[in-house]
Design a protein around this motif. Sequence first.
Motif, PDB file in Angstrom:
ATOM      1  N   GLU A   8      31.861 -19.073  21.035  1.00 28.78           N
ATOM      2  CA  GLU A   8      30.950 -18.486  20.060  1.00 28.78           C
ATOM      3  C   GLU A   8      29.533 -18.377  20.647  1.00 28.78           C
ATOM      4  OE1 GLU A   8      30.504 -18.822  15.223  1.00 28.78           O
ATOM      5  OE2 GLU A   8      30.929 -20.635  16.371  1.00 28.78           O
ATOM      6  N   HIS A   9      29.133 -19.406  21.401  1.00 30.00           N
ATOM      7  CA  HIS A   9      27.827 -19.359  22.082  1.00 30.00           C
ATOM      8  C   HIS A   9      27.768 -18.192  23.061  1.00 30.00           C
ATOM      9  CE1 HIS A   9      24.561 -20.293  24.795  1.00 30.00           C
ATOM     10  NE2 HIS A   9      25.412 -20.527  25.770  1.00 30.00           N
ATOM     11  N   VAL A  10      28.819 -18.017  23.834  1.00 33.69           N
ATOM     12  CA  VAL A  10      28.847 -16.929  24.822  1.00 33.69           C
ATOM     13  C   VAL A  10      28.850 -15.571  24.130  1.00 33.69           C
ATOM     14  CG1 VAL A  10      30.281 -15.841  26.610  1.00 33.69           C
ATOM     15  CG2 VAL A  10      29.903 -18.317  26.646  1.00 33.69           C
ATOM     16  N   VAL A  68       9.812 -11.398  16.987  1.00 34.92           N
ATOM     17  CA  VAL A  68      10.065 -12.763  17.462  1.00 34.92           C
ATOM     18  C   VAL A  68      11.552 -13.071  17.351  1.00 34.92           C
ATOM     19  CG1 VAL A  68       9.587 -15.217  17.126  1.00 34.92           C
ATOM     20  CG2 VAL A  68       7.766 -13.525  16.767  1.00 34.92           C
ATOM     21  N   ASN A  69      12.193 -13.375  18.494  1.00 28.22           N
ATOM     22  CA  ASN A  69      13.615 -13.713  18.510  1.00 28.22           C
ATOM     23  C   ASN A  69      13.768 -15.173  18.938  1.00 28.22           C
ATOM     24  OD1 ASN A  69      16.483 -11.868  18.865  1.00 28.22           O
ATOM     25  ND2 ASN A  69      16.535 -13.995  19.500  1.00 28.22           N
ATOM     26  N   ILE A  70      14.276 -16.003  18.043  1.00 30.86           N
ATOM     27  CA  ILE A  70      14.589 -17.389  18.394  1.00 30.86           C
ATOM     28  C   ILE A  70      15.988 -17.367  18.995  1.00 30.86           C
ATOM     29  CG2 ILE A  70      14.733 -19.773  17.575  1.00 30.86           C
ATOM     30  CD1 ILE A  70      11.970 -18.462  17.204  1.00 30.86           C
ATOM     31  N   LEU A 104      26.034 -10.683  23.394  1.00 33.30           N
ATOM     32  CA  LEU A 104      25.606  -9.632  22.466  1.00 33.30           C
ATOM     33  C   LEU A 104      24.114  -9.373  22.601  1.00 33.30           C
ATOM     34  CD1 LEU A 104      26.203  -7.707  20.084  1.00 33.30           C
ATOM     35  CD2 LEU A 104      25.755  -9.655  18.553  1.00 33.30           C
ATOM     36  N   ARG A 105      23.338 -10.431  22.752  1.00 29.71           N
ATOM     37  CA  ARG A 105      21.886 -10.266  22.890  1.00 29.71           C
ATOM     38  C   ARG A 105      21.553  -9.434  24.123  1.00 29.71           C
ATOM     39  NH1 ARG A 105      20.637 -15.277  23.483  1.00 29.71           N
ATOM     40  NH2 ARG A 105      20.755 -15.715  21.260  1.00 29.71           N
ATOM     41  N   ILE A 158      22.671  -5.541  23.431  1.00 30.10           N
ATOM     42  CA  ILE A 158      21.995  -4.688  22.451  1.00 30.10           C
ATOM     43  C   ILE A 158      20.474  -4.742  22.564  1.00 30.10           C
ATOM     44  CG2 ILE A 158      23.938  -4.865  20.852  1.00 30.10           C
ATOM     45  CD1 ILE A 158      22.179  -6.715  19.106  1.00 30.10           C
ATOM     46  N   VAL A 159      19.966  -5.345  23.645  1.00 33.93           N
ATOM     47  CA  VAL A 159      18.515  -5.382  23.801  1.00 33.93           C
ATOM     48  C   VAL A 159      17.976  -3.949  23.792  1.00 33.93           C
ATOM     49  CG1 VAL A 159      18.548  -5.358  26.342  1.00 33.93           C
ATOM     50  CG2 VAL A 159      16.602  -6.377  25.141  1.00 33.93           C
ATOM     51  N   GLY A 160      16.860  -3.753  23.113  1.00 36.32           N
ATOM     52  CA  GLY A 160      16.308  -2.402  22.962  1.00 36.32           C
ATOM     53  C   GLY A 160      16.644  -1.772  21.630  1.00 36.32           C
ATOM     54  N   THR A 161      17.588  -2.377  20.902  1.00 39.22           N
ATOM     55  CA  THR A 161      17.888  -1.919  19.544  1.00 39.22           C
ATOM     56  C   THR A 161      17.097  -2.792  18.565  1.00 39.22           C
ATOM     57  OG1 THR A 161      19.742  -3.426  19.088  1.00 39.22           O
ATOM     58  CG2 THR A 161      20.238  -1.404  20.333  1.00 39.22           C
ATOM     59  N   PRO A 162      16.952  -2.357  17.323  1.00 38.42           N
ATOM     60  CA  PRO A 162      16.168  -3.146  16.358  1.00 38.42           C
ATOM     61  C   PRO A 162      16.974  -4.286  15.717  1.00 38.42           C
ATOM     62  CG  PRO A 162      16.905  -1.138  15.311  1.00 38.42           C
ATOM     63  CD  PRO A 162      17.373  -1.063  16.742  1.00 38.42           C
ATOM     64  N   VAL A 163      17.710  -5.030  16.540  1.00 42.10           N
ATOM     65  CA  VAL A 163      18.527  -6.136  16.033  1.00 42.10           C
ATOM     66  C   VAL A 163      18.293  -7.378  16.890  1.00 42.10           C
ATOM     67  CG1 VAL A 163      20.862  -6.965  15.517  1.00 42.10           C
ATOM     68  CG2 VAL A 163      20.309  -4.540  15.196  1.00 42.10           C
ATOM     69  N   ARG A 164      17.960  -8.475  16.238  1.00 38.70           N
ATOM     70  CA  ARG A 164      17.814  -9.757  16.919  1.00 38.70           C
ATOM     71  C   ARG A 164      19.135 -10.520  16.889  1.00 38.70           C
ATOM     72  NH1 ARG A 164      12.817 -12.405  13.661  1.00 38.70           N
ATOM     73  NH2 ARG A 164      14.223 -11.926  11.919  1.00 38.70           N
ATOM     74  N   VAL A 165      19.355 -11.378  17.866  1.00 30.61           N
ATOM     75  CA  VAL A 165      20.526 -12.258  17.869  1.00 30.61           C
ATOM     76  C   VAL A 165      20.026 -13.685  18.014  1.00 30.61           C
ATOM     77  CG1 VAL A 165      22.724 -12.855  18.938  1.00 30.61           C
ATOM     78  CG2 VAL A 165      21.971 -10.462  18.896  1.00 30.61           C
ATOM     79  N   ILE A 166      20.286 -14.485  17.004  1.00 29.99           N
ATOM     80  CA  ILE A 166      19.807 -15.863  16.934  1.00 29.99           C
ATOM     81  C   ILE A 166      21.005 -16.802  16.907  1.00 29.99           C
ATOM     82  CG2 ILE A 166      18.624 -17.542  15.449  1.00 29.99           C
ATOM     83  CD1 ILE A 166      16.963 -15.123  14.380  1.00 29.99           C
ATOM     84  N   GLU A 167      20.943 -17.867  17.685  1.00 27.77           N
ATOM     85  CA  GLU A 167      21.986 -18.894  17.640  1.00 27.77           C
ATOM     86  C   GLU A 167      21.368 -20.201  17.166  1.00 27.77           C
ATOM     87  OE1 GLU A 167      25.074 -21.470  20.434  1.00 27.77           O
ATOM     88  OE2 GLU A 167      23.940 -19.828  21.332  1.00 27.77           O
TER      89      GLU A 167
END
Length: 264
Positions: A169-171, A242-244, A176-177, A180-189
């Motif tokens: 799940e971590h991988v 800001v992406n944590i 995914l991060r 999809i970098v450059g799209t307006p979606v953050r990925v936070i774990e």
Amino acid sequence: MTAAAPAASAGPSAASRIAVVTGASSGIGAATARQLAAAGYRVVLTARRKDRIEALAEEIAAAGGRATAYALDVTDRAAVDEFATAFQKIGVLVNNAGGALGADPVASGDPEQWRQMYETNVIGTLNVTQALLPALTASGDGTVVVVSSTAGHGTYEGGAGYVAAKHAEHVLAETLRLEIVGTPVRVIEIAPGMVRTEEFALTRFDGDAEKAAKVYAGVAEPLTAEDVAETITWTVTRPSHVNIDLLVVRPRAQASNTKVHREL
């Protein structure tokens, strides 16, 4: 000649204030739904136990929030796709559905338990993320949260099946991060350590209350579901830029998966 004023920023869309929470029938999922609702999000509660999420939706509404209950098994791809069709405008996805089964060594572990953990923790997260990613992107300000575990960042004896699933799940989140970098979606774990909830350890030990209690024996203050929910809500409500990436949260008494201070 006076220069034209710069165009005002569009600001967050209405869709970005709608949050889907999987595994919302109890524990971290239910606590996260409550806190996101209190933060002004309309929350969509999903879990297999329809009665639980309907009761939670009523509770949130009574407190002045907005909530919708939708019974869903995240391992059922056809059902997930149908859900995505029903909710085409969302801005936040909290992948919380998961869990642990058993604590046997590799030599005697139950392959069926391993399979169930992989299906729920990994394939379930994959199913919902794939199905909702177009809507998250279309919102213009999307966030994917993956609730993993410190088990996804370190091994311990008797936990290989769960550890393997949480590493996967971590991988998934990390990859995914990148993709999809450059799209307006953050990925936070969010990777919680020892959390005492009403069901996690009981489910792991097939309802054996004595074994479940030993997990927390002597630990004065394990994390609570509310602690983790507050952490999730904080990351989701950071400014859009800001992406944590990864936040590991443990109780003070736990230094690692295998080093816990117990007062016995």
